[in-house]
Scaffold this active site. Structure first.
Site, short mmCIF file in Angstrom:
data_model
loop_
_atom_site.label_atom_id
_atom_site.label_comp_id
_atom_site.label_asym_id
_atom_site.label_seq_id
_atom_site.Cartn_x
_atom_site.Cartn_y
_atom_site.Cartn_z
N HIS A 23 0.85 -1.20 0.00
CA HIS A 23 0.00 0.00 0.00
C HIS A 23 0.88 1.24 0.00
O HIS A 23 1.96 1.23 0.58
CB HIS A 23 -0.92 0.02 1.24
CG HIS A 23 -2.07 0.95 1.10
ND1 HIS A 23 -1.99 2.27 1.47
CD2 HIS A 23 -3.31 0.76 0.60
CE1 HIS A 23 -3.15 2.85 1.21
NE2 HIS A 23 -3.97 1.96 0.68
N GLU A 83 -7.89 -5.15 -0.25
CA GLU A 83 -8.49 -5.85 -1.39
C GLU A 83 -8.46 -7.37 -1.24
O GLU A 83 -9.25 -8.07 -1.85
CB GLU A 83 -7.77 -5.44 -2.69
CG GLU A 83 -7.69 -3.95 -2.93
CD GLU A 83 -9.04 -3.31 -3.21
OE1 GLU A 83 -10.07 -3.84 -2.75
OE2 GLU A 83 -9.04 -2.26 -3.86
N1 ACO Z 1 3.99 -7.41 -5.00
C1 ACO Z 1 5.31 -7.42 -5.28
N2 ACO Z 1 6.14 -6.39 -4.96
C2 ACO Z 1 5.57 -5.32 -4.35
C3 ACO Z 1 4.23 -5.26 -4.03
C4 ACO Z 1 3.42 -6.36 -4.37
N3 ACO Z 1 2.11 -6.40 -4.10
N4 ACO Z 1 3.96 -4.06 -3.45
C5 ACO Z 1 5.11 -3.40 -3.41
N5 ACO Z 1 6.10 -4.15 -3.95
C6 ACO Z 1 7.50 -3.83 -4.06
C7 ACO Z 1 7.80 -3.23 -5.42
O1 ACO Z 1 8.16 -4.22 -6.35
C8 ACO Z 1 8.96 -2.33 -5.09
O2 ACO Z 1 10.13 -3.12 -4.96
P1 ACO Z 1 11.57 -2.55 -5.39
O3 ACO Z 1 11.79 -1.36 -4.49
O4 ACO Z 1 12.46 -3.70 -5.15
O5 ACO Z 1 11.41 -2.15 -6.84
C9 ACO Z 1 8.62 -1.81 -3.70
O6 ACO Z 1 7.79 -2.80 -3.12
C10 ACO Z 1 7.88 -0.48 -3.73
O7 ACO Z 1 6.81 -0.54 -4.65
P2 ACO Z 1 6.01 0.78 -5.13
O8 ACO Z 1 5.07 0.41 -6.24
O9 ACO Z 1 6.95 1.89 -5.36
O10 ACO Z 1 5.25 1.12 -3.81
P3 ACO Z 1 3.90 1.85 -3.65
O11 ACO Z 1 3.80 2.14 -2.22
O12 ACO Z 1 3.70 2.97 -4.60
O13 ACO Z 1 2.88 0.66 -4.07
C11 ACO Z 1 0.86 -0.42 -4.54
C12 ACO Z 1 1.59 0.59 -3.65
C13 ACO Z 1 0.69 0.15 -5.96
C14 ACO Z 1 -0.54 -0.68 -3.97
C15 ACO Z 1 1.66 -1.74 -4.59
O14 ACO Z 1 1.89 -2.23 -3.30
C16 ACO Z 1 0.99 -2.80 -5.47
O15 ACO Z 1 1.14 -2.77 -6.69
N6 ACO Z 1 0.20 -3.75 -4.85
C17 ACO Z 1 -0.49 -4.76 -5.61
C18 ACO Z 1 -1.82 -4.23 -6.15
C19 ACO Z 1 -2.85 -4.04 -5.05
O16 ACO Z 1 -3.06 -4.92 -4.23
N7 ACO Z 1 -3.53 -2.88 -5.10
C20 ACO Z 1 -4.55 -2.53 -4.13
C21 ACO Z 1 -4.05 -1.48 -3.20
S1 ACO Z 1 -5.25 -1.02 -1.95
C22 ACO Z 1 -6.30 0.07 -2.73
O17 ACO Z 1 -5.98 0.68 -3.71
C23 ACO Z 1 -7.71 0.27 -2.20
#
Ligand code: ACO
Length: 397
Positions: free
Chosen positions: A280, A335
């Site tokens: 998140h 989610e």
């Molecule tokens: N799976 C794998 N790796 C992840 C995940 C995940 N679910 N979430 C974060 N990471 C990793 C990224 O690969 C990244 O790794 P790195 O630094 O080695 O490249 C690091 O964590 C940071 O990721 P960001 O995308 O920069 O972090 P952000 O805080 O912006 O991400 C997000 C938030 C988009 C929700 C992300 O966690 C994600 O894509 N989750 C999966 C989709 C999801 O479940 N969405 C629902 C969110 S809740 C809502 O919107 C109501």
């Protein structure tokens, strides 16, 4: 070249604003080139709100000061929506599903067969706006009316696309119960109606997320509530915002059984894929909404097998994230267990995102009212990085 703050009066780089308007210059912001730029507005404070508090570090979510877990246990969506709109916690507060105005039913019949339910809901709100003409500023009555209308519109669309006639709402039911009744053409199982009501409570509000910000931007121009909610639905439609629960369902289906989870998750992370339902932007702790919905899902009769797999897979995912990404806290998000509840009440996956919109209608409405009372146009600035000023080439005539 320094970009101007107004739409139609570009200043030349050799004409500092101070030479033209000394009084205004004293309060003018620094030139954009000298101000910090935050991509995605991350960390930027763009509003003050008394509606909801998202405490990402400690995994807390409060609506008007009340913790989300307690609101799910002790309240209904009707009470929570009124709390968000008015700040008052009233035992008798209730929302009932509304009957649809004829122009909305006609518009839903005219939509192409392949229409996505999010597009259908956005269209229905737009037609409601043309019919109802809710003038700025938005009021609690307008917001209540729209929130009560939206589930009936989505249910009617679902029936029409399946070749069935819309059914009238049973106004003795709650909003969530009435939604299920209008989808299925019969009164719902009370436990399913309660579970969906709890999902609505959990989805009602979450600070200045992209769709709520969109809603506030539109209201800040003194545009009407229907326009603001159409914009918010458009923002929620994006897969980075409202699309994850359906993918949680297909992800668990693909994994198949908990024994296969370790290999599947490691391979997915190695490929750079995202594991849906985890991580998140704000929470660096277990999402309190996931905890609340897990409890709800545990109380649902037919979900035991699915949930057993989901819980075991969750343990594997959290262990692997702890191992592979020890510097970043990646926990379960809302989610993951929203998928369980929505599936458990019998919704098809393509109705998951618009059902999220039905729940979030309460929060959007509260923010619309709050933004209108602040009555300040939201108009940020952009740093100009294009070509310098140059003469338009002459074509020789
Ligand atoms: N799976 C794998 N790796 C992840 C995940 C995940 N679910 N979430 C974060 N990471 C990793 C990224 O690969 C990244 O790794 P790195 O630094 O080695 O490249 C690091 O964590 C940071 O990721 P960001 O995308 O920069 O972090 P952000 O805080 O912006 O991400 C997000 C938030 C988009 C929700 C992300 O966690 C994600 O894509 N989750 C999966 C989709 C999801 O479940 N969405 C629902 C969110 S809740 C809502 O919107 C109501």
């Amino acid at each position: 070249m320094t970009p101007s703050n107004t739409e139609n009066a570009p200043s030349k780089p050799d004409e500092p604003a101070a030479s033209k308007a000394p009084a205004a210059a004293a309060s003018a912001p620094k030139p954009a080139a000298e101000r910090p730029y935050s991509p995605g507005l991350e960390g930027v404070l763009a509003a003050e709100t008394a509606i909801g508090y998202v405490d990402g570090a400690n995994g807390r979510l409060l609506y008007r000061g009340y913790p989300i877990g307690q609101l799910v246990e002790k309240g209904t969506y009707g009470q929570v929506a009124e709390l968000l709109w008015t700040g008052e916690w009233r035992r008798t507060a209730r929302l009932v599903p509304a009957e649809l105005p004829e122009p909305v039913v006609c518009a839903l019949h005219e939509l192409p067969e392949h229409t996505h339910p999010m597009d259908a809901l956005r269209t229905a709100v737009s037609v409601w706006g043309a019919w109802r003409r809710p003038h700025w500023p938005p009021t609690v009555d307008q917001v209540r009316e729209l929130t009560s209308f939206a589930p009936s519109a989505l249910a009617a669309f679902h029936r029409i696309r399946n070749g069935q006639d819309p059914v009238k709402p049973n106004q003795k039911l709650s909003l969530a119960g009435g939604f299920l009744q209008q989808l299925n053409g019969k009164d719902p199982d009370p436990a399913a109606a309660r579970a969906l009501d709890a999902y609505f409570v959990v989805g009602a509000e979450h600070g200045l997320n992209a769709s709520t910000f969109t809603c506030r931007v539109i209201i800040s121009t003194r545009s009407d509530l229907a326009s603001a909610i159409c914009g918010a639905i458009g923002a929620l439609k994006g897969p980075l915002h409202g699309g994850a629960p359906a993918e949680v369902v297909s992800q668990l289906h693909e994994i198949g059984s908990p024994e296969k989870a370790d290999k599947w998750v490691r391979e997915a992370i190695a490929r750079g894929d995202r594991i849906m339902g985890f991580g998140h932007r704000v929470y660096r702790a277990y999402d309190p909404r996931a905890a609340a919905l897990r409890k709800v899902a545990e109380g649902m009769a037919d979900m035991a097998d699915w949930l057993d797999t989901a819980v075991k897979v969750e343990d594997v995912v959290l262990r692997i994230f702890g191992e592979l990404k020890p510097d970043r806290v990646i926990k379960t998000n809302v989610e993951y267990y929203a998928a369980a509840v929505l599936q458990g009440v019998g919704l098809p996956p393509d109705l998951f995102p618009p059902t999220f919109a039905l729940a979030r209608m309460a929060g959007w409405g509260a923010h619309a009212i709050e933004q209108a009372s602040a009555d300040k146009l939201i108009r940020p600035d952009a740093r100009y990085v294009g070509p310098p000023e140059t003469d338009v080439p002459s074509f020789g005539h």
